[in-house]
Scaffold this motif. Structure first.
Motif, PDB file in Angstrom:
ATOM      1  N   PHE A 136       0.765  -1.289   0.142  1.00 54.32           N
ATOM      2  CA  PHE A 136       0.085  -0.070   0.045  1.00 54.32           C
ATOM      3  C   PHE A 136       0.882   1.002  -0.167  1.00 54.32           C
ATOM      4  O   PHE A 136       0.809   2.084  -0.837  1.00 54.32           O
ATOM      5  CB  PHE A 136      -0.860  -0.217   1.187  1.00 54.32           C
ATOM      6  N   TYR A 137       1.690   1.424   0.968  1.00 54.75           N
ATOM      7  CA  TYR A 137       2.604   2.661   0.820  1.00 54.75           C
ATOM      8  C   TYR A 137       3.637   2.682  -0.213  1.00 54.75           C
ATOM      9  O   TYR A 137       3.832   3.840  -0.358  1.00 54.75           O
ATOM     10  CB  TYR A 137       3.133   2.708   2.406  1.00 54.75           C
ATOM     11  N   THR A 138       3.848   1.395  -0.804  1.00 55.65           N
ATOM     12  CA  THR A 138       4.762   1.846  -2.067  1.00 55.65           C
ATOM     13  C   THR A 138       3.989   2.267  -3.085  1.00 55.65           C
ATOM     14  O   THR A 138       4.674   3.180  -3.871  1.00 55.65           O
ATOM     15  CB  THR A 138       5.187   0.342  -2.448  1.00 55.65           C
ATOM     16  N   ALA A 172      -3.153   1.480  -5.014  1.00 54.62           N
ATOM     17  CA  ALA A 172      -3.180   1.639  -3.655  1.00 54.62           C
ATOM     18  C   ALA A 172      -4.460   1.604  -2.929  1.00 54.62           C
ATOM     19  O   ALA A 172      -4.610   1.006  -1.748  1.00 54.62           O
ATOM     20  CB  ALA A 172      -2.497   2.876  -3.272  1.00 54.62           C
ATOM     21  N   SER A 173      -5.486   2.027  -3.386  1.00 55.66           N
ATOM     22  CA  SER A 173      -6.962   2.212  -3.018  1.00 55.66           C
ATOM     23  C   SER A 173      -7.439   0.491  -2.832  1.00 55.66           C
ATOM     24  O   SER A 173      -8.141   0.273  -1.722  1.00 55.66           O
ATOM     25  CB  SER A 173      -7.938   3.001  -3.675  1.00 55.66           C
ATOM     26  N   LEU A 185     -10.435   7.849  -1.310  1.00 54.08           N
ATOM     27  CA  LEU A 185     -10.011   8.865  -0.488  1.00 54.08           C
ATOM     28  C   LEU A 185      -8.823   8.904   0.369  1.00 54.08           C
ATOM     29  O   LEU A 185      -7.966   9.902   0.292  1.00 54.08           O
ATOM     30  CB  LEU A 185     -11.176   9.519  -0.167  1.00 54.08           C
ATOM     31  N   GLY A 186      -8.861   7.834   1.179  1.00 51.67           N
ATOM     32  CA  GLY A 186      -7.517   7.525   1.864  1.00 51.67           C
ATOM     33  C   GLY A 186      -6.459   7.683   1.260  1.00 51.67           C
ATOM     34  O   GLY A 186      -5.280   8.336   1.610  1.00 51.67           O
ATOM     35  N   ALA A 187      -6.455   6.811   0.163  1.00 48.45           N
ATOM     36  CA  ALA A 187      -5.131   6.908  -0.758  1.00 48.45           C
ATOM     37  C   ALA A 187      -4.828   7.907  -1.489  1.00 48.45           C
ATOM     38  O   ALA A 187      -3.535   8.317  -1.736  1.00 48.45           O
ATOM     39  CB  ALA A 187      -5.216   5.638  -1.861  1.00 48.45           C
ATOM     40  N   SER A 188      -5.820   8.766  -1.974  1.00 48.20           N
ATOM     41  CA  SER A 188      -5.587   9.939  -2.569  1.00 48.20           C
ATOM     42  C   SER A 188      -4.960  11.098  -1.569  1.00 48.20           C
ATOM     43  O   SER A 188      -4.361  12.200  -2.364  1.00 48.20           O
ATOM     44  CB  SER A 188      -6.976  10.705  -2.952  1.00 48.20           C
ATOM     45  N   CYS A 189      -4.905  10.902  -0.443  1.00 46.55           N
ATOM     46  CA  CYS A 189      -4.136  11.837   0.628  1.00 46.55           C
ATOM     47  C   CYS A 189      -2.752  12.108   0.243  1.00 46.55           C
ATOM     48  O   CYS A 189      -2.229  13.113   0.275  1.00 46.55           O
ATOM     49  CB  CYS A 189      -4.322  11.668   1.872  1.00 46.55           C
TER      50      CYS A 189
END
Length: 567
Positions: free
Chosen positions: A133-135, A376-377, A407-411
């Motif tokens: 995810f963070y990658t 990521a999302s 929305l969380g990944a878009s941050c």
């Protein structure tokens, strides 16, 4: 089974299908594992065959190849760059074959992080999922930063960068918020542009190499000007592979030329991996793909040729048209001006194409950011479904969009604003290193998970050959990938041990303690265990072939036959 009742008989689009009830071979009831038959999976299958195939062919063609190949050429020479790309390409192929076969069995949300939880150890799946995810989340601002830098090719006023960055961030996020159908259509268009771009670059490179440019000079078969200044008696018919030579050193061991050239090849591995990263997108999108087993199988089978034609042939042509000691390769503009293809065109007297190429590369950077945000999302959504991320990220709209996860990944996209104050090139290189090493862990986990999957599948009497996709070279492909990716992780920051600096060391190796910490933390808190072959669950919540595959309609005319060949 109350959750399954939310799906009526008319809903054929959910990735859960109507397959909530099966005769389980192995069923895990412990709430630590969340392998429920009625997962709260609400995504819908809206990606069509043409979307998936175009994403598979050209989805990850981006700045890593179009711009990064010049850095690879300068660092290792034409042969060194080709070896590095081929070597990393073989491990990327092994990884995709591994995840492709597992996805052929289980085309569900959560993809390979869930497979790691399901068939290796839930703690391992937790570490894999958050690492991946963070990658991908970090890769979004990397590509947005690259897209912003590319615009400086036309507008050199750096005061405008903040506005460009804001616009690109909004557009990338908007496409993903509008839903998977918009994502599919946008990537379909972007992939066509990228395919045309790399095809034009390869053909133009060959034409220039053979003397077809306006100056009619065979650039690829002339001694470089840099060398001619040093050696007046140079042979004018020597190729760049002879003069200045096929390999360049890393300038770390100048007293040992052979070792230095070997280190030059190693220095290109991270750049090659960044170019190839993201190939697994088609597997991540399996839960939202129509007929996922058939389409994923077709996509994975084409990846070998994609690596061979676009990446290896592209890098080969690069080494034919520009010598590695060309001083222009050392510039770090981040625009098409540093592309080896543009350098060759400029030297050949072609003036219009560089602008077209920069536009195409801008499109590829935008597309890559779009794809990384999607990945990521969906990984965040899959983690939430299995209780390994906050439950709020399981929220889906009626149209099947995991809105909270998007929305969380878009941050993370707005981290791109860091380049406005700190210097785009510095931030870009820092993020590239951090995201690429995280990508190595993703590939590493795919191969390790496959080896466990293979053992469990065989132990429980399943026949891999009955899967829609299987690779006859397995499990040896995964052994190959696992071994070499482990080496890549350990040596990716080797240069800091010659010229040590703390920032370089951290970006190269911070992922190792992060991954171990994620694994150990979940292991201790949840007290999970590694699965034995006879304990692995290959049935719960996995729809059958009949539930996911739409019958294939035979082509009725030439147009439909051509469509089937292409897509």
């Amino acid at each position: 089974m109350s959750e399954a009742k939310h799906y009526d008989d008319k809903d054929h689009t959910s990735s859960l299908e109507k397959g909530a009830v099966h005769d389980y071979v192995v069923q895990q009831n412990d709430d630590r594992y969340h392998f429920d038959a009625a997962d709260l999976d609400r995504v819908q299958r809206k990606l069509k065959q043409r979307h998936v195939q175009m994403i598979a062919i050209a989805g990850t063609l981006g700045t890593g190849l179009f711009l990064g190949s010049g850095h690879a050429l300068q660092a290792a020479g034409p042969l060194g760059a080709l070896i590095a790309y081929a070597f990393v390409g073989s491990t990327a192929y092994a990884s995709l074959c591994a995840v492709g076969e597992m996805t052929s069995h289980a085309p569900i949300s959560g993809t390979f992080p869930h497979f790691a939880s399901r068939w290796v150890d839930p703690a391992f799946g937790f570490a894999v999922g958050w690492n991946y995810f963070y990658t991908n989340a970090i890769s979004v601002p990397v590509e947005i930063t690259a897209a912003g830098i590319l615009l400086t090719f036309w507008d050199k006023n750096m005061d405008h960068q903040a506005g460009y960055t804001a616009l690109i961030c909004v557009l990338v996020c908007a496409i993903n918020i509008f839903g998977v159908r918009w994502f599919g259509e946008s990537e379909f268009v972007f992939s066509i542009i990228k395919l045309l771009l790399i095809t034009v670059l390869i053909i133009t490179g060959l034409v220039i190499d053979l003397g077809g440019g306006p100056d009619h000079e065979r650039l690829g078969f002339r001694v470089s000007a840099c060398f001619m200044h040093m050696q007046n008696n140079g042979a004018s018919n020597a190729s760049y592979w002879k003069t200045p030579g096929p390999l360049n050193g890393a300038d770390l061991e100048p007293k040992h030329p052979s070792l230095d050239k070997f280190l030059g090849i190693l220095s290109v591995l991270v750049q090659a991996a960044f170019s190839l990263q993201g190939m697994e997108l088609v597997a991540i999108a399996a839960s939202e793909t129509v007929s996922p087993r058939r389409n994923i199988a077709k996509a994975v089978r084409r990846v070998f040729w994609r690596i061979l034609v676009f990446y290896l042939l592209g890098v080969l042509i690069t080494g034919m048209v520009v010598p590695y000691n060309d001083p222009n390769l050392l510039q770090n503009t981040g625009t098409a001006a540093q592309s080896p293809y543009v350098l060759a065109m400029t030297r050949a007297g072609i003036k219009v194409l560089p602008h077209i190429i920069n536009a195409g590369i801008f499109t590829s950077a935008f597309s890559a950011g779009n794809s990384f945000l999607f990945c990521a999302s969906r990984v965040l959504y899959g983690l939430a479904l299995r209780g390994q991320a906050p439950k709020i990220f399981t929220y889906c709209t009626k149209g099947g969009l995991p809105l909270a996860a998007v929305l969380g990944a878009s941050c993370f996209a707005f981290l791109a604003f860091m380049n406005v104050s700190n210097g785009a090139a510095t931030v870009f290189n820092w993020f590239v290193n951090l995201s690429t090493v995280g990508g190595f862990f993703g590939w590493w986990s795919m191969n390790l998970t496959y080896i466990w999957f293979y053992r469990g599948f065989r132990a429980q009497g399943y026949d891999r050959k009955k899967l829609v996709y299987y690779n006859p070279l397995q499990p040896y492909l995964s052994y190959w990938g696992l071994f070499w990716i482990t080496i890549f992780i350990l040596i990716n920051g080797f240069s800091v041990f010659w010229k040590f600096n703390a920032a370089g060391f951290l970006t190269a190796y911070i992922n190792v303690p992060l991954f171990i910490g994620l694994y150990a933390g979940w292991k201790i808190i949840k007290r999970t265990k590694a699965w034995k072959p006879h304990e692995m669950d290959f049935v719960t919540g996995i729809p059958t072939v009949e539930e996911t595959e739409v019958p294939e309609v035979p082509p009725r005319n030439f147009r439909e036959k051509l469509f089937r060949i292409v897509f």
